[in-house]
Scaffold this active site. Structure first.
Site, PDB file in Angstrom:
ATOM      1  N   ASN A   1       0.879  -1.171   0.000  1.00 43.08           N
ATOM      2  CA  ASN A   1       0.000   0.000   0.000  1.00 43.08           C
ATOM      3  C   ASN A   1       0.918   1.223   0.000  1.00 43.08           C
ATOM      4  OD1 ASN A   1      -1.831   2.009   0.412  1.00 43.08           O
ATOM      5  ND2 ASN A   1      -2.738   1.136   2.262  1.00 43.08           N
TER       6      ASN A   1
ATOM      7  N   ARG B   1      -2.432  -2.006  -3.617  1.00 44.70           N
ATOM      8  CA  ARG B   1      -3.696  -1.293  -3.421  1.00 44.70           C
ATOM      9  C   ARG B   1      -3.649  -0.006  -4.249  1.00 44.70           C
ATOM     10  NH1 ARG B   1      -5.084   3.117   0.961  1.00 44.70           N
ATOM     11  NH2 ARG B   1      -7.269   3.397   0.419  1.00 44.70           N
TER      12      ARG B   1
ATOM     13  N   HIS C   1     -12.884   2.769  -0.303  1.00 47.99           N
ATOM     14  CA  HIS C   1     -12.904   1.676   0.699  1.00 47.99           C
ATOM     15  C   HIS C   1     -13.579   0.423   0.132  1.00 47.99           C
ATOM     16  CE1 HIS C   1     -13.144   5.030   3.970  1.00 47.99           C
ATOM     17  NE2 HIS C   1     -11.885   4.656   3.833  1.00 47.99           N
TER      18      HIS C   1
ATOM     19  N   ARG D   1     -12.010  15.458   7.639  1.00 49.22           N
ATOM     20  CA  ARG D   1     -12.754  15.810   6.417  1.00 49.22           C
ATOM     21  C   ARG D   1     -14.206  16.143   6.750  1.00 49.22           C
ATOM     22  NH1 ARG D   1     -11.203  10.410   3.244  1.00 49.22           N
ATOM     23  NH2 ARG D   1      -9.328  10.150   4.476  1.00 49.22           N
TER      24      ARG D   1
ATOM     25  N   GLU E   1      -8.313  -5.612   4.338  1.00 42.89           N
ATOM     26  CA  GLU E   1      -8.145  -5.260   2.924  1.00 42.89           C
ATOM     27  C   GLU E   1      -6.946  -5.991   2.312  1.00 42.89           C
ATOM     28  OE1 GLU E   1      -8.717  -1.338   4.712  1.00 42.89           O
ATOM     29  OE2 GLU E   1      -9.234  -0.668   2.699  1.00 42.89           O
TER      30      GLU E   1
END
Ligand code: AMP
Length: 400
Positions: free
Chosen positions: A7, A90, A180, A241, A386
């Site tokens: 990643n 990823r 996601h 955010r 993941e």
């Protein structure tokens, strides 16, 4: 078969080496502050830890650290690089180009590059990661890319089209993509397994609540809607955010404060959400602790988060035409049991009942059902994985 999962971010690179025989993690680690000093940490499955400050000027130098650690006499887990059968990366943004995982070739790299305008920080870093990996591991080791957006590619146009002039969709591919996806895919499959049902027969809402958060409506294993949009800024409020806003808030503040688009981007992505409301922290644990000790703005931040989760579940239940299961995952979803119960208690009108004891026990990696046997909707806490999805996709593609 051993698969290395990567990643790559702009200044960091996380990795896991997974043994696909039993899907165990043989080693994992992180290269941090690439290009600005450097810190490297490597942990083996049997608990050996190697941690050091080391200069990594770029992603290639970071890969050299990973390779050396994997092969090291003291901290190594393999004798030869040949033992790494394939590498899975990823990738955040697959746009409309990639609706599933693929084996890397030059066209694929160019495709990911062409999507950089839609995910400037992420996709640019991923391309650096893939190229660095090719430099260090060579072209003989097959590489696969797995996209965060891919699982959401089943959304219908009524869910992904923004009501701005259609020409911007045509010209710039401005639309909802969702993120996601790898996490939503993992927990939705696991949820069906835990229910003992074929996923084709289940309507579910998966809540990935972490520093970044998104909620997804899944019918028969296919995404019909998701809360993140063109970028991971949309949807529910997050650590720093905003989540969704009246767009006029953006132009209003920009005009009042004289902020440029880039300054507004920083404000919306880095200074808002939990941090902006509470003034305490972007971390849910800090904000929850502050709220418990009487900080009103921290309490407001928590109230907003729980209210927004509740609203998404309500609207997605309508979109799905009912719901059989709700899943909580990621840092907040897996650990902050107070939010889960506060949200679920307000879903009593639709027959949701959570067992307080089971809910309190489901933290720190514990998987399980937290609803009561007479709840009309099954509620689960499922730790996301993941990396495992990336490793499984990588294995499937290289075995083909
Ligand atoms: P993530 O982005 O999935 O790593 O989630 C990070 C968020 O999870 C932060 O807001 C943390 O406060 C929250 N969190 C709550 N409890 C824990 C925990 N025990 N371990 C890690 N993160 C936690």
């Amino acid at each position: 078969m051993k698969i290395l999962v990567i990643n790559a971010g702009s200044s960091s690179m996380k990795y896991q080496l997974i043994d696909m025989e039993d899907e165990s993690v043989i080693a994992k680690g992180n290269c941090e502050r690439i290009g600005a000093g450097g810190h490297f940490k490597h942990t083996t499955g049997d608990g050996r830890v190697y941690e050091t400050d080391v200069v990594m000027n770029n992603h290639t130098e970071a890969f050299v650290q990973i390779k050396n650690a994997l092969l090291s006499d003291e901290y190594g887990v393999i004798k030869n690089l040949d033992e790494v059968s394939a590498i899975g990366h990823r990738i955040v943004q697959g746009g409309a180009l990639f609706s599933e995982s693929v084996i890397v070739n030059e066209d694929v790299i160019k495709g990911i590059e062409s999507l950089i305008p839609l995910a400037p920080l992420h996709n640019a870093a991923h391309v650096q990661g893939i190229r660095a990996c090719l430099d260090v591991f060579g072209t003989e080791v097959p590489e696969v890319v797995v996209f965060d957006t891919a699982f959401h590619s089943t959304m219908p146009p009524k869910a992904f089209t923004y009501p701005v002039p259609y020409e911007y969709y045509e010209k710039y591919a401005v639309r909802r993509y969702g993120f996601h996806g790898t996490s939503h895919r993992y927990v939705s499959q696991r949820c069906a397994e835990l229910m003992g049902k074929d996923i084709k027969d289940v309507k579910m809402i998966t809540c990935h609540l972490g520093n970044g958060s998104s909620i997804t409506a899944i019918k028969g294993g296919k995404v019909i809607d998701t809360s993140m949009g063109l970028t991971p800024l949309d949807g529910i409020m997050m650590g720093t955010r905003t989540g969704s806003l009246d767009p006029s808030v953006v132009t209003f503040i920009a005009e009042k404060e004289g902020f440029t688009p880039s300054e507004m981007d920083t404000l919306l992505n880095k200074k808002s959400g939990f941090l902006g409301i509470s003034g305490v922290s972007s971390d849910d644990r800090d904000v929850t602790a502050a709220a418990e000790s009487g900080n009103e703005r921290a309490k407001l931040a928590i109230d907003i988060l729980e209210y927004q989760i509740l609203k998404y579940i309500g609207s997605y239940t309508a979109a799905l035409g009912g719901v059989d299961a709700i899943v909580f995952t990621a840092g907040i979803g897996e650990n902050q049991c107070s939010h889960r119960i506060n949200v679920c208690d307000q879903l009593a009108y639709m027959g949701v009942k959570v067992d307080a004891e089971l809910n309190a026990k489901a933290t720190r990696g514990v998987e399980g059902k937290i609803s009561t046997p007479d709840s009309t909707v099954d509620v689960f806490v499922i730790p996301t994985n993941e990396e495992l999805v990336i490793a499984r996709d990588t294995m499937a593609l290289v075995q083909k």
